[in-house]
Each structure stands twice: as C-alpha cells, then as structure tokens.
Design a protein around this motif. Sequence first.
Motif, PDB file in Angstrom:
ATOM      1  N   SER A  26      -4.917   8.449  -2.673  1.00  0.00           N
ATOM      2  CA  SER A  26      -6.674   8.672  -3.328  1.00  0.00           C
ATOM      3  C   SER A  26      -7.209   9.781  -2.291  1.00  0.00           C
ATOM      4  CB  SER A  26      -7.372   7.380  -2.782  1.00  0.00           C
ATOM      5  OG  SER A  26      -8.510   7.747  -3.130  1.00  0.00           O
ATOM      6  N   THR A  27      -7.898  10.527  -3.474  1.00  0.00           N
ATOM      7  CA  THR A  27      -8.596  11.745  -2.914  1.00  0.00           C
ATOM      8  C   THR A  27      -9.715  11.635  -1.711  1.00  0.00           C
ATOM      9  OG1 THR A  27     -10.220  11.492  -4.670  1.00  0.00           O
ATOM     10  CG2 THR A  27      -8.322  13.163  -5.091  1.00  0.00           C
ATOM     11  N   ASP A  28     -10.136  10.270  -1.693  1.00  0.00           N
ATOM     12  CA  ASP A  28     -11.111  10.136  -0.796  1.00  0.00           C
ATOM     13  C   ASP A  28     -10.522   9.601   0.726  1.00  0.00           C
ATOM     14  OD1 ASP A  28     -10.226   7.567  -1.645  1.00  0.00           O
ATOM     15  OD2 ASP A  28     -12.141   6.586  -1.626  1.00  0.00           O
ATOM     16  N   LYS A  29      -9.154   9.796   0.740  1.00  0.00           N
ATOM     17  CA  LYS A  29      -8.431   9.211   1.936  1.00  0.00           C
ATOM     18  C   LYS A  29      -7.904  10.313   2.563  1.00  0.00           C
ATOM     19  CE  LYS A  29      -6.433   5.272   2.710  1.00  0.00           C
ATOM     20  NZ  LYS A  29      -5.469   4.049   2.633  1.00  0.00           N
ATOM     21  N   GLU A  30      -8.075  10.607   4.062  1.00  0.00           N
ATOM     22  CA  GLU A  30      -7.557  11.943   4.695  1.00  0.00           C
ATOM     23  C   GLU A  30      -6.234  11.483   5.095  1.00  0.00           C
ATOM     24  OE1 GLU A  30     -10.055  12.807   7.913  1.00  0.00           O
ATOM     25  OE2 GLU A  30     -11.617  13.310   6.927  1.00  0.00           O
ATOM     26  N   SER A  31      -5.844  10.284   5.433  1.00  0.00           N
ATOM     27  CA  SER A  31      -4.446   9.724   5.804  1.00  0.00           C
ATOM     28  C   SER A  31      -4.176   8.752   5.196  1.00  0.00           C
ATOM     29  CB  SER A  31      -4.358   9.645   7.144  1.00  0.00           C
ATOM     30  OG  SER A  31      -3.130   9.244   7.456  1.00  0.00           O
ATOM     31  N   LEU A  32      -2.791   8.259   5.110  1.00  0.00           N
ATOM     32  CA  LEU A  32      -2.154   7.044   4.307  1.00  0.00           C
ATOM     33  C   LEU A  32      -2.640   5.997   4.830  1.00  0.00           C
ATOM     34  CD1 LEU A  32      -0.393   6.576   1.992  1.00  0.00           C
ATOM     35  CD2 LEU A  32       1.611   6.489   3.731  1.00  0.00           C
ATOM     36  N   PHE A  33      -2.752   5.777   6.380  1.00  0.00           N
ATOM     37  CA  PHE A  33      -3.127   4.667   7.003  1.00  0.00           C
ATOM     38  C   PHE A  33      -4.181   5.311   7.998  1.00  0.00           C
ATOM     39  CE2 PHE A  33       0.811   3.221   5.307  1.00  0.00           C
ATOM     40  CZ  PHE A  33       0.516   1.928   4.664  1.00  0.00           C
TER      41      PHE A  33
ATOM     42  N   VAL B  59       0.874  -1.316   0.133  1.00  0.00           N
ATOM     43  CA  VAL B  59       0.094  -0.064   0.015  1.00  0.00           C
ATOM     44  C   VAL B  59       0.821   1.166   0.074  1.00  0.00           C
ATOM     45  CG1 VAL B  59      -1.802   1.268   1.359  1.00  0.00           C
ATOM     46  CG2 VAL B  59      -1.964  -1.311   1.134  1.00  0.00           C
ATOM     47  N   LEU B  60       1.963   1.201   0.882  1.00  0.00           N
ATOM     48  CA  LEU B  60       2.943   2.209   0.948  1.00  0.00           C
ATOM     49  C   LEU B  60       3.544   2.667  -0.377  1.00  0.00           C
ATOM     50  CD1 LEU B  60       4.223   4.576   2.711  1.00  0.00           C
ATOM     51  CD2 LEU B  60       5.775   2.723   3.570  1.00  0.00           C
ATOM     52  N   GLU B  61       4.023   1.507  -1.085  1.00  0.00           N
ATOM     53  CA  GLU B  61       4.734   1.680  -2.347  1.00  0.00           C
ATOM     54  C   GLU B  61       3.834   2.281  -3.374  1.00  0.00           C
ATOM     55  OE1 GLU B  61       6.606  -1.869  -3.259  1.00  0.00           O
ATOM     56  OE2 GLU B  61       8.245  -1.559  -1.680  1.00  0.00           O
ATOM     57  N   ASP B  62       2.552   1.745  -3.452  1.00  0.00           N
ATOM     58  CA  ASP B  62       1.839   2.320  -4.148  1.00  0.00           C
ATOM     59  C   ASP B  62       1.185   3.487  -4.245  1.00  0.00           C
ATOM     60  OD1 ASP B  62      -0.689   1.601  -6.375  1.00  0.00           O
ATOM     61  OD2 ASP B  62      -1.816   2.418  -4.832  1.00  0.00           O
ATOM     62  N   VAL B  63       1.047   4.036  -3.105  1.00  0.00           N
ATOM     63  CA  VAL B  63       0.708   5.613  -2.741  1.00  0.00           C
ATOM     64  C   VAL B  63       2.061   6.528  -3.235  1.00  0.00           C
ATOM     65  CG1 VAL B  63       0.444   7.181  -0.775  1.00  0.00           C
ATOM     66  CG2 VAL B  63      -0.852   5.235  -0.795  1.00  0.00           C
ATOM     67  N   LEU B  64       3.162   5.855  -2.913  1.00  0.00           N
ATOM     68  CA  LEU B  64       4.399   6.720  -3.196  1.00  0.00           C
ATOM     69  C   LEU B  64       4.502   6.890  -4.953  1.00  0.00           C
ATOM     70  CD1 LEU B  64       7.063   5.423  -0.580  1.00  0.00           C
ATOM     71  CD2 LEU B  64       5.849   7.408  -0.618  1.00  0.00           C
ATOM     72  N   ASP B  65       4.104   5.941  -5.511  1.00  0.00           N
ATOM     73  CA  ASP B  65       4.187   5.763  -7.098  1.00  0.00           C
ATOM     74  C   ASP B  65       3.223   6.304  -7.754  1.00  0.00           C
ATOM     75  OD1 ASP B  65       6.763   4.458  -6.845  1.00  0.00           O
ATOM     76  OD2 ASP B  65       5.638   2.195  -7.242  1.00  0.00           O
ATOM     77  N   ASN B  66       1.808   6.373  -7.110  1.00  0.00           N
ATOM     78  CA  ASN B  66       0.709   6.999  -7.930  1.00  0.00           C
ATOM     79  C   ASN B  66      -0.004   7.952  -6.848  1.00  0.00           C
ATOM     80  OD1 ASN B  66       0.890   4.714  -9.829  1.00  0.00           O
ATOM     81  ND2 ASN B  66       0.212   3.445  -8.415  1.00  0.00           N
TER      82      ASN B  66
ATOM     83  N   PRO C 187      -6.179   5.068  11.375  1.00  0.00           N
ATOM     84  CA  PRO C 187      -5.771   4.550  12.799  1.00  0.00           C
ATOM     85  C   PRO C 187      -5.684   3.013  12.987  1.00  0.00           C
ATOM     86  CG  PRO C 187      -6.859   6.550  13.075  1.00  0.00           C
ATOM     87  CD  PRO C 187      -7.020   5.988  11.615  1.00  0.00           C
ATOM     88  N   ASN C 188      -6.896   2.527  12.743  1.00  0.00           N
ATOM     89  CA  ASN C 188      -7.203   1.071  12.893  1.00  0.00           C
ATOM     90  C   ASN C 188      -6.130   0.237  12.004  1.00  0.00           C
ATOM     91  OD1 ASN C 188      -8.754   1.925  10.861  1.00  0.00           O
ATOM     92  ND2 ASN C 188     -10.047  -0.154  10.973  1.00  0.00           N
ATOM     93  N   GLU C 189      -6.025   0.713  10.772  1.00  0.00           N
ATOM     94  CA  GLU C 189      -4.999  -0.106   9.934  1.00  0.00           C
ATOM     95  C   GLU C 189      -3.431  -0.142  10.369  1.00  0.00           C
ATOM     96  OE1 GLU C 189      -7.028   0.538   5.583  1.00  0.00           O
ATOM     97  OE2 GLU C 189      -5.787   2.258   6.429  1.00  0.00           O
ATOM     98  N   TYR C 190      -3.261   1.494  11.210  1.00  0.00           N
ATOM     99  CA  TYR C 190      -1.971   1.374  11.522  1.00  0.00           C
ATOM    100  C   TYR C 190      -1.569   0.537  12.826  1.00  0.00           C
ATOM    101  CZ  TYR C 190       1.562   3.094  14.902  1.00  0.00           C
ATOM    102  OH  TYR C 190       2.422   3.201  15.625  1.00  0.00           O
ATOM    103  N   VAL C 191      -2.763   0.281  13.503  1.00  0.00           N
ATOM    104  CA  VAL C 191      -2.695  -0.491  15.066  1.00  0.00           C
ATOM    105  C   VAL C 191      -2.540  -2.040  14.694  1.00  0.00           C
ATOM    106  CG1 VAL C 191      -3.890  -1.251  17.001  1.00  0.00           C
ATOM    107  CG2 VAL C 191      -3.849   1.508  16.445  1.00  0.00           C
ATOM    108  N   ASN C 192      -3.322  -2.531  13.602  1.00  0.00           N
ATOM    109  CA  ASN C 192      -3.315  -3.785  13.226  1.00  0.00           C
ATOM    110  C   ASN C 192      -1.734  -4.174  12.863  1.00  0.00           C
ATOM    111  OD1 ASN C 192      -6.174  -4.214  13.785  1.00  0.00           O
ATOM    112  ND2 ASN C 192      -6.838  -3.819  11.930  1.00  0.00           N
ATOM    113  N   ILE C 193      -1.228  -3.448  11.896  1.00  0.00           N
ATOM    114  CA  ILE C 193      -0.049  -3.724  11.490  1.00  0.00           C
ATOM    115  C   ILE C 193       1.066  -3.551  12.478  1.00  0.00           C
ATOM    116  CG2 ILE C 193       1.753  -3.058   9.850  1.00  0.00           C
ATOM    117  CD1 ILE C 193      -0.586  -1.773   8.117  1.00  0.00           C
ATOM    118  N   TYR C 194       0.823  -2.506  13.514  1.00  0.00           N
ATOM    119  CA  TYR C 194       1.801  -2.659  14.574  1.00  0.00           C
ATOM    120  C   TYR C 194       1.574  -3.837  15.486  1.00  0.00           C
ATOM    121  CZ  TYR C 194       3.740  -1.166  18.893  1.00  0.00           C
ATOM    122  OH  TYR C 194       4.488  -1.000  19.930  1.00  0.00           O
TER     123      TYR C 194
END
Length: 752
Positions: free
Chosen positions: A40-47, A30-37, A49-56
Amino acid sequence: MTEANSSLFPRIIQLEEGWNTQIKARAIDVLEDVLDNGISTDKESLFAPNEYVNIYTVCYDMCTQRSPYNYSRELYNRHGETIERYLTTKVLPALREKVGQGGTLLLSELKHRWANHQIMNKWLKKFFSYLDRYFVVHHTLPSLLDAGLRHFKTQVYEEVKTDATNAVISLIDEEREGIIIDRGLVRSIVELYESMGMGNLDAYVHDLEEPLLESTKTYFVAKRQKWIVEDSTPDYLIKAERVLHEERLRVAEYLNPATESRLLRVCEEQILEKVETQLLEKEGSGCQVLLANDRAEDLKRMFRLYERLENGLNPIAKIFRLYIVERGNHIINTRRERVQSEKKEKNDDPDFVRGLLELHDKYLGVVDEVYSSHPLFQKAMKEAFQDIVNTDVGNFTNAELLSTFCDRILKSGTEKLTEQEVERNLKRIVQLFSYLNDKDLFAEIYRNQLATRLLNQRSATNDLEKNMIAKLKIQCGTHYTSRMEGMLRDLAVGGDQLAKFKRHAEQKQQDSKASLEFSVQVLTTGFWPTYRKPDPTLPDELKHHMDTFADWHDKEHARRKLTWIFSLGSANVRATLTNPRRQYDLSVSTLQAIVLNAFNDSAEYTADELGTKLKLEFEILRALLGSLACTKYKLLVKDTPGPKIVGTTKFKANVKFSSKIRRIQTPKPNLQTSHNKNRVEEDRSHAIDSAIVRIMKARKTLGHTDLIGEVMSQLVLFQPNSKQVRRRIESLIDREFLARSEHDRNTYEYLA
C-alpha cells in the motif's frame, strides 16, 4: 490467589490458535497479499516494528513452552509448507501461463516471482528466527533461508529451468546479431541460477553455462563458415577480434566471471583454431601476402589473436621464417647472376651485404614491433638468417664478404660515411655475423684485413677499430679477439719505441744529414698474421738504417729476435725525370721501391736478371713488375704488349712517363692471401680435439652418437660435419687419449 498464579504460569498458546489467529492471519496472509497485489502506498514498510515484534513474540513463546506445548518442530514444518503452498498455487501457475508466450515474458515473470520469493523468505526467516538459533542448530536441519531456497528450487526452478535457459540463450543470440536486449533482466536470471547452487556454481554451470557454450559453438560454426568464404583474412580477423571483445563484455555485464575463460575458449576454437591454416594460406590475403605488403596492423592483429591459442603462433612463425628465407634467396640469386656475369670474381660485394643488412633490419623491426619480440619469432628469424648467411655463392664465402665490407667502411677514403654511420653499420654487421657458422674463418680474414689497415695507416679512426673488436668480443669472448687487441697494443707501443729510436739516432747524428727518413713498426709474432718474408738485396742507404735500428733494438730488447718483413713496408719515393725535367712523389710499397731503385742507372733488365740481382722469387717479382708496368701509372715499360710477364720479358724505366698530378698512389700488389686456409683447418682440428677430450674427461664413457652431438653443441665458432668429428676421434684413439669399449665398438672410453 488466581492473579498470583497467572503471573507464575503464563498462558499456554495452542498450536492452531497461535498459527491461525496470530502467525497466519497477521503475518503470512498479509505477506502473500503484498506479494500478489503490492504494498500500500500509505505504508513505509511491509510490517511496522510493533507488528513484527508481536508476531516474533508469538513464535518465540510457542517455541519456548514446555513440552508437550513446545511447537518448534511444528512451526519449522509449517514454515516449509507455507512456502511450498504459495509456490505451487500462485507462482507455478503464473509461470506456466508465460511459457510459450516468448522468452522475455517468461524471464520477466520469473524475475518477478524470484524477487517475491526472496522477500517472503527474508520475512519468514525474521519471524521464525528463534528456530534458526536453537531448533535448527540442535537438530542439524537446513536453515530457514536454505529451506526456502530448496523449496523454490524443487517446486519452481526444476520445472522452468529448461525454458528459462533457452530464453536466456535466445536473448544472447539476439544481442550477438545487434539487437538491443534487457541486460538487467538477464543479469537477474543469472543471479537466480547462481543462488540455486546453494553456495556453489554447480546449478549455474550445469543448467545455464554448459548449454550456453554448446549454443555458442553452434552459433559461431555457422558464422565461421560464412565469413571464411566471404571475407579476406584481415576482414575475418577484424570480425574475430570484435567477437572476442563483445563476448568479454557480455560476461562482464550479466554472466558469472568464471564463464569468461570457457566462453572465450569456445569462440577461439571455432573462429580461430578451426580455420587457422585456411586464413594463413588464403590466396591474396594470407600471412605471406600481409608480410609482402608490410600490413603491420593486420599482422599485429593476427599475432594478438593467435597468441591466445596454445601453439597458435607456430604456423605463423613457420610462414615468417620461410618468407624471410625466400627474400634472402632472392638476394643470393641476384649475387649468383652477378658472379656469373663477371669475368673475374672479387671478394668484395657491398651490394650483396647491404641487401642482407636491409633485409635483417626490416624483419628485426617486424619481430620487435609486430610480434612484440616473442621468442618464437626471434627463433624463426634466427633460423632463417642462419640459412641465408651460410649459403655461399662463388669462390668467396660470406664470411669473407662480410669481413671485406667491414674493411670498406673502416678504411679511410673508401666509403664517405660519418663516424655515427660507420658505427651503425658495424653494429648491423655484427648482427649478421652472429648467424655465421664459420666465425673462426671470419676472424682469420678480418685479422688479416685489420693488419693491412693498421700497417698501411688506412684505418678511419682507432676508436672505430676498437669498437668493432669490442662487439666481436661480446659475441664470442675474449679468446676470439685477443690477437686483434694485441695488434692494436703493438701499434701503441711501437709509436713510443719509434720516438725513442729517433731520439737515439739524432743524438748519434746518424740521420741528421741523411736523405732517407726511416721508421720501423715492431710487431709481436703471435698477434699478427703469417706473412711472406722475402729477403731482397737492399739499397745501401736502406741497409745502413736497418742495421742501425737492429743494433739499437738488440740493446733495448736483448731477448727478442728481429725478422724483417719487407712485404708490409711502404715508401715515398721522389722520381726525377729529364727531357723535360719533372718530378713526381710516388707512394709505393717497400719492395716496389727496391725494384724502382734498380732502374736508377737507366739499365734494362729481363725479369730473370732482375730477380737474380734483387734475390726475389719470380712469383713475387712478377707481381711487383706488373703493378709498375701494367697499371694506370706505367713507371716501367716492357718490350711485349699485354699483361703477361715471363722470365725473358725486358723492363726499363719509363723516361717518358707523364701525369697531371704530382703525388701518385701506385697500386700495391697483394702478396698475401686473405687468410691462411691451412691454419684455419689446423685450428679447427685442435678445437675439435679439445672438445672431445673435455667431454670424455667429464663423462669417462660415452656412445658414438652422443659424443658427436655434444661436440657439435660445444663448438660455437664453426660447425663441423660429423665426418670431421669422426676423423678427430680416430686420431685421438691413435694417440691413446681414447679407446673403444671391449663390449661395444660404438662406445668410447677415456684413458687417463
């Protein structure tokens, strides 16, 4: 039973499972896709909070499982491999594609990729932050951020830094030529270089600053060679000042502040230091021409610029000194021509002194206003005026000319100046006096002239006399002016004594019926100059009043001895002529009055006969007769034409004398020298002796050269030559104050 065991023993996350299905799929990809492309305009943040917490949490669990399922090291390694893979597969190809397409394209891509890397590094650090807190610390490994920077430096920076540096330098050169560049882009690349130092500026200094300095040197060498040919010195310096200003702004805008001093030093060396001599001596616009044309702003700019360089002001100060000496020599040569054209030289040359004063005022202003009172220029001006003021022309020294100028402005009726103007002129004279070597000679002459003003009541005001003495006292100390101050005290006390004597005479009724008004000024011998003391035959009435005063004085001051000095006295004489009858009031000296009194009986005398009658030396009598018979007011007539007077020349009263004015000021003969040269030399000998004895008493043993040097440095009122000092050393050896060393004839020993 199974459910209970499940809660006591959490499920083990295998490495590949956790990495591929959780960390890589849900975070890294996901991070690489965001850096390359882009995000998305409908997202306020790259991740979220719940996504970040799950990965952490997945990373945390994989790092805290018991061995052999603790994957801390594997995750740390895969963190680095992920960054390295992305840099080599995505970043480097993009940058390589931009190389050769133009500096701005490469730098823009580098800026973009560096910003992406910082985003990747930040998020990976957040996902794997548990590694930073425990595993990295325990195993003394680079932190995740540092590891990410190192990968970027190794994989990207080392490959593109040369092209990037060249691109940055190219943009800077374009800006120097007046082309507008993207300063924000350059600032971002500079920040990249700063970051590659990992906490210091080594990478920035070595990879960007040093090439920039070398490029700057080359750039301004070419500019310097062009400007020095095309431009005048002022125009060149305007460009140089603009360059330094622009380079300073350039550092403030997008370079590291530490670069400023080194960058400016390169510019100063190339555009100022290398061509200083050429600029200062440039024909038609060099430093001397600017001084001659009073180009204050250009001179200020030259001073500001070369003040930046070590020893940069020395050549300018030298030119300044030589130019002042040149202007001073012009004034001296004008005086020399005037002296040579005059039949009889005078000790009064106000034009010469005013020329020096104006020259000093002008360049004192230049030192203060243009050169900000810099010590180097104060010294240059001091040395220049020491040369000028101590260059004597003709028979009269500059010390005498300066003193006589003071006499002119302090004497009433000579110069029509206000008290403020006199005060200002005295201040200026003392400034010139400070450069004079023969200060002791000035003091002797000034004291004689002061005495004449005081005794003849010709001083403009007593306050001005005191002010001048106070200025000299500040320059040379109390000892220098003690006699002058004593002279003023004598007059103050003498006025009280004379009033007391007159009250005494009135009580005795000794002068109430007398036709002669008599006054006396008592002087203290040590304060006043040494005067000639003729003892003439006095008229009876004058002798009577003198005897009366002497008797009163002896009673008032029993231990003081009176010696009459007639050469200093003055008298007002009423001359009555008949056929037709007319009267004149004559202002004469006491000796002139005695001579005129001898002709009251209408007799005729030769000079020798009159000398015998009055008991006056022929030299003094000749001067008196000349002032009465050979000037504008001929009160006496002689039997021979012309000014020559010999012993047989006959004189008689001029009964045909006539004048339109009743009060006549007769010229008074100068029976005194302006100063006693023998006394000056004697005082100098004593001063040298005292200095030698002081030095030797303190040092006990001293070499010849060192002793002469120390004596020269201690004597401030005059500057003896080495021969004079050697003669005084020999005199002290003869008088057994010093002795030559038995081991070295050039070494002296003090004899206690």
